[in-house]
Design a protein around this motif. Sequence first.
Motif: not given
Length: 70
Positions: A16, A18-19, A46, A51, A65
């Motif tokens: 996973l 993050d952006n 989270l 993500y 996404k």
Amino acid sequence: LVNIPESIGLINKGQLFDNTGKIIKNYLPHELQTTNSKLILNINDLNNGIYILRLTTNNNVLSYKIILEK
């Protein structure tokens, strides 16, 4: 809850991001159980945000996404 194709086969690894592209979670195969083409992940810890979930199988790498809004 993530909808995945039935033909995905055995998932070997999950990550996973993050952006910003930073890996924030690694999932082992036993943490990636699927039921009726749905993958349930524990992401309660989270923050809200976007993500990317990357699933690796023997034949494919699939990305999803995820938009988290609590």
